[in-house]
Design an enzyme around this catalytic site. Structure first.
Site, PDB file in Angstrom:
ATOM      1  N   ARG A   1       0.854  -1.186   0.000  1.00 28.06           N
ATOM      2  CA  ARG A   1       0.000   0.000   0.000  1.00 28.06           C
ATOM      3  C   ARG A   1       0.889   1.235   0.000  1.00 28.06           C
ATOM      4  O   ARG A   1       1.964   1.255   0.616  1.00 28.06           O
ATOM      5  CB  ARG A   1      -0.891   0.031   1.257  1.00 28.06           C
ATOM      6  CG  ARG A   1      -2.028  -0.977   1.244  1.00 28.06           C
ATOM      7  CD  ARG A   1      -3.106  -0.632   0.209  1.00 28.06           C
ATOM      8  NE  ARG A   1      -4.215  -1.567   0.220  1.00 28.06           N
ATOM      9  CZ  ARG A   1      -4.344  -2.626  -0.594  1.00 28.06           C
ATOM     10  NH1 ARG A   1      -3.421  -2.892  -1.498  1.00 28.06           N
ATOM     11  NH2 ARG A   1      -5.416  -3.387  -0.544  1.00 28.06           N
TER      12      ARG A   1
ATOM     13  N   HIS B   1      -0.951  -0.023  -9.807  1.00 25.49           N
ATOM     14  CA  HIS B   1      -1.577  -0.966  -8.868  1.00 25.49           C
ATOM     15  C   HIS B   1      -2.080  -2.207  -9.620  1.00 25.49           C
ATOM     16  O   HIS B   1      -3.280  -2.502  -9.656  1.00 25.49           O
ATOM     17  CB  HIS B   1      -2.732  -0.283  -8.113  1.00 25.49           C
ATOM     18  CG  HIS B   1      -3.120  -1.018  -6.865  1.00 25.49           C
ATOM     19  ND1 HIS B   1      -3.493  -0.388  -5.703  1.00 25.49           N
ATOM     20  CD2 HIS B   1      -3.196  -2.347  -6.583  1.00 25.49           C
ATOM     21  CE1 HIS B   1      -3.789  -1.293  -4.774  1.00 25.49           C
ATOM     22  NE2 HIS B   1      -3.609  -2.506  -5.290  1.00 25.49           N
TER      23      HIS B   1
HETATM   24  P1  NDP Z   1      -1.330 -11.782   4.915  1.00 22.44           P
HETATM   25  O1  NDP Z   1      -2.260 -11.308   5.964  1.00 22.44           O
HETATM   26  O2  NDP Z   1      -1.404 -13.202   4.480  1.00 22.44           O
HETATM   27  O3  NDP Z   1       0.163 -11.519   5.375  1.00 22.44           O
HETATM   28  C1  NDP Z   1       0.551 -10.389   6.091  1.00 22.44           C
HETATM   29  C2  NDP Z   1       1.965 -10.583   6.615  1.00 22.44           C
HETATM   30  O4  NDP Z   1       2.414  -9.352   7.198  1.00 22.44           O
HETATM   31  C3  NDP Z   1       2.054 -11.659   7.706  1.00 22.44           C
HETATM   32  O5  NDP Z   1       3.246 -12.384   7.564  1.00 22.44           O
HETATM   33  C4  NDP Z   1       2.106 -10.825   8.994  1.00 22.44           C
HETATM   34  O6  NDP Z   1       2.794 -11.442  10.067  1.00 22.44           O
HETATM   35  C5  NDP Z   1       2.898  -9.623   8.518  1.00 22.44           C
HETATM   36  N1  NDP Z   1       2.667  -8.471   9.394  1.00 22.44           N
HETATM   37  C6  NDP Z   1       1.505  -7.831   9.675  1.00 22.44           C
HETATM   38  N2  NDP Z   1       1.701  -6.826  10.543  1.00 22.44           N
HETATM   39  C7  NDP Z   1       3.023  -6.841  10.838  1.00 22.44           C
HETATM   40  C8  NDP Z   1       3.849  -6.059  11.687  1.00 22.44           C
HETATM   41  N3  NDP Z   1       3.346  -5.057  12.420  1.00 22.44           N
HETATM   42  N4  NDP Z   1       5.159  -6.365  11.745  1.00 22.44           N
HETATM   43  C9  NDP Z   1       5.682  -7.372  11.022  1.00 22.44           C
HETATM   44  N5  NDP Z   1       4.955  -8.160  10.190  1.00 22.44           N
HETATM   45  C10 NDP Z   1       3.643  -7.884  10.109  1.00 22.44           C
HETATM   46  O7  NDP Z   1      -1.531 -10.810   3.665  1.00 22.44           O
HETATM   47  P2  NDP Z   1      -1.271 -11.104   2.113  1.00 22.44           P
HETATM   48  O8  NDP Z   1       0.076 -11.698   1.975  1.00 22.44           O
HETATM   49  O9  NDP Z   1      -2.418 -11.835   1.526  1.00 22.44           O
HETATM   50  O10 NDP Z   1      -1.318  -9.617   1.524  1.00 22.44           O
HETATM   51  C11 NDP Z   1      -0.426  -8.628   1.979  1.00 22.44           C
HETATM   52  C12 NDP Z   1      -0.832  -7.262   1.441  1.00 22.44           C
HETATM   53  O11 NDP Z   1      -0.531  -7.163   0.065  1.00 22.44           O
HETATM   54  C13 NDP Z   1      -2.321  -6.932   1.507  1.00 22.44           C
HETATM   55  O12 NDP Z   1      -2.703  -6.544   2.809  1.00 22.44           O
HETATM   56  C14 NDP Z   1      -2.439  -5.825   0.491  1.00 22.44           C
HETATM   57  O13 NDP Z   1      -2.244  -4.576   1.124  1.00 22.44           O
HETATM   58  C15 NDP Z   1      -1.286  -6.089  -0.472  1.00 22.44           C
HETATM   59  N6  NDP Z   1      -1.766  -6.467  -1.801  1.00 22.44           N
HETATM   60  C16 NDP Z   1      -1.430  -5.688  -2.875  1.00 22.44           C
HETATM   61  C17 NDP Z   1      -1.840  -6.032  -4.130  1.00 22.44           C
HETATM   62  C18 NDP Z   1      -1.430  -5.230  -5.315  1.00 22.44           C
HETATM   63  O14 NDP Z   1      -1.924  -5.482  -6.415  1.00 22.44           O
HETATM   64  N7  NDP Z   1      -0.524  -4.291  -5.181  1.00 22.44           N
HETATM   65  C19 NDP Z   1      -2.653  -7.218  -4.364  1.00 22.44           C
HETATM   66  C20 NDP Z   1      -2.935  -7.969  -3.183  1.00 22.44           C
HETATM   67  C21 NDP Z   1      -2.512  -7.592  -1.954  1.00 22.44           C
HETATM   68  P3  NDP Z   1       2.213 -12.770  10.763  1.00 22.44           P
HETATM   69  O15 NDP Z   1       2.412 -13.851   9.713  1.00 22.44           O
HETATM   70  O16 NDP Z   1       3.055 -12.973  11.937  1.00 22.44           O
HETATM   71  O17 NDP Z   1       0.771 -12.496  11.043  1.00 22.44           O
HETATM   72  C1  OXD Z   2      -5.698  -6.244  -2.864  1.00 25.20           C
HETATM   73  C2  OXD Z   2      -5.255  -5.326  -3.917  1.00 25.20           C
HETATM   74  O1  OXD Z   2      -5.593  -5.904  -1.685  1.00 25.20           O
HETATM   75  O2  OXD Z   2      -5.556  -5.598  -5.100  1.00 25.20           O
HETATM   76  O3  OXD Z   2      -6.157  -7.344  -3.205  1.00 25.20           O
HETATM   77  O4  OXD Z   2      -4.590  -4.341  -3.634  1.00 25.20           O
END
Ligand code: NDP
Ligand code: OXD
Length: 309
Positions: free
Chosen positions: A221, A269
């Protein structure tokens, strides 16, 4: 059963048709103000009015992985919030990030400029050992990206909230592990959810801790990154370049410095798109599971509203 579709920016017709095909005996409608009460909603940044009119919803299915925008709204307290769990996004993210890392590591932009200038010339190959890649966020997407990068023999580091073990990836966790993670990384990939803890996480202080000649890839993001701090560190030479897919304001405003910065590559994006068929299949499977009384804890992608992801 009654399902409503309410996704800002998405063409409703094919989604509603796909959901109807999955639930031929049920009511599936594109939301309009005053619609009858529904059991489930398929949403992306719905208007607050929708939520106010549908306080009885059992679950909201977000057609993206990130729920930061949804959680800013006032949601029915009892409703489950369910995000996409991969649904075809992790492979896209792995290819996008691998492409960005390799493009930088192999200097393909430089070769392209040479070729366009009619110049046949070689650049000295870099050592992979000098390009450790750090992936922040080792969830569904980050873990797939980290594992993929190990296949190209880059040293790969990972950072998450809770400790992890991933073959071939040196994992760090929590606030205590962050400084070591950054110091061990030259390329930084952000795949964190946007929460109060992660907002502005890539700033002058954290980015300065990366190895010199750092490279930043933000596919999570826009608000994870402090734009002016990135530009200052690019100008100082500490950071060599960046690939950015997400921005604080989208579409990126025409006057924003990122558009024309010579060390920044941007995309609109698009690193991992929501794929309609996979998404409908996943949501339909979860609605059936909830309807048949499957314990919520066994459903992938249920959001913990306290954690914010
Ligand atoms: P997940 O919820 O599966 O993974 C999130 C990860 O971030 C986990 O490993 C979590 O740790 C870690 N995390 C969260 N908070 C913290 C913190 N404070 N400190 C350290 N680590 C942290 O999410 P996804 O992998 O499915 O997606 C991640 C992000 O990607 C989405 O939230 C979205 O914003 C972005 N995205 C962007 C897209 C694009 O097209 N640009 C498309 C899809 C998603 P833990 O495992 O310990 O919980
Ligand atoms: C998502 C994205 O969060 O597309 O899936 O950004």
């Amino acid at each position: 059963m009654n399902i409503l579709f309410c996704c800002t920016g998405a063409k409703a017709e094919p989604w509603v048709a796909g959901l109807r095909a999955a639930f031929p005996a049920e009511s599936v409608e594109d939301w309009a103000p005053g619609a009858p009460a529904a059991d489930y909603a398929v949403v992306w940044t719905p208007p607050q009015q929708f939520l106010e009119e549908q306080p009885q919803l059992k679950a909201l299915f977000n057609i993206g992985a990130g729920v930061d925008a949804l959680l800013k709204l006032k949601l029915p307290p009892q409703a489950l919030v369910v995000r996409l769990d991969d649904a075809g996004m992790s492979v896209q993210m792995a290819e996008y990030v691998s492409h960005a890392v390799i493009r930088h590591f192999r200097e393909f932009d430089g070769y392209e400029a040479d070729i366009l200038g009619g110049k046949w010339s070689y650049r000295k190959p870099h050592l992979r050992a000098d390009f450790p890649v750090g992936v922040m966020g080792l969830g569904v997407l980050g873990e797939r990206v980290a594992r993929t990068l190990t296949q190209f023999d880059f040293p790969v580091k990972g950072w998450s909230r809770s400790p992890k073990t991933i073959e071939g990836v040196q994992c760090f966790s929590g606030e205590a592990g962050m400084a070591d993670f950054l110091a061990a990384s030259r390329v930084l990939v952000c795949l964190l959810p946007l929460t109060p803890d992660t907002t502005n996480i890539m700033n002058r202080d954290t980015l300065s801790r990366l190895q010199p000649g750092a490279y930043v890839i933000n596919v999570a993001r826009g608000a994870h990154l402090v734009d002016e701090d990135l530009i200052a560190l690019l100008d100082s030479g500490h950071i060599a370049g960046a690939t950015l897919d997400v921005f604080r304001t989208e579409p990126l405003p025409a006057e924003h410095a990122f558009w024309k910065h010579p060390k920044i590559n941007i995309t609109p994006h698009t690193s991992a798109r929501t794929l309609r068929e996979e998404t409908i299949a996943q949501i339909a499977g979860k609605i059936r599971a909830v309807q048949s009384g499957t314990p919520i804890a066994s459903l992938a992608g249920v959001v913990d509203r306290n954690k914010g992801y």
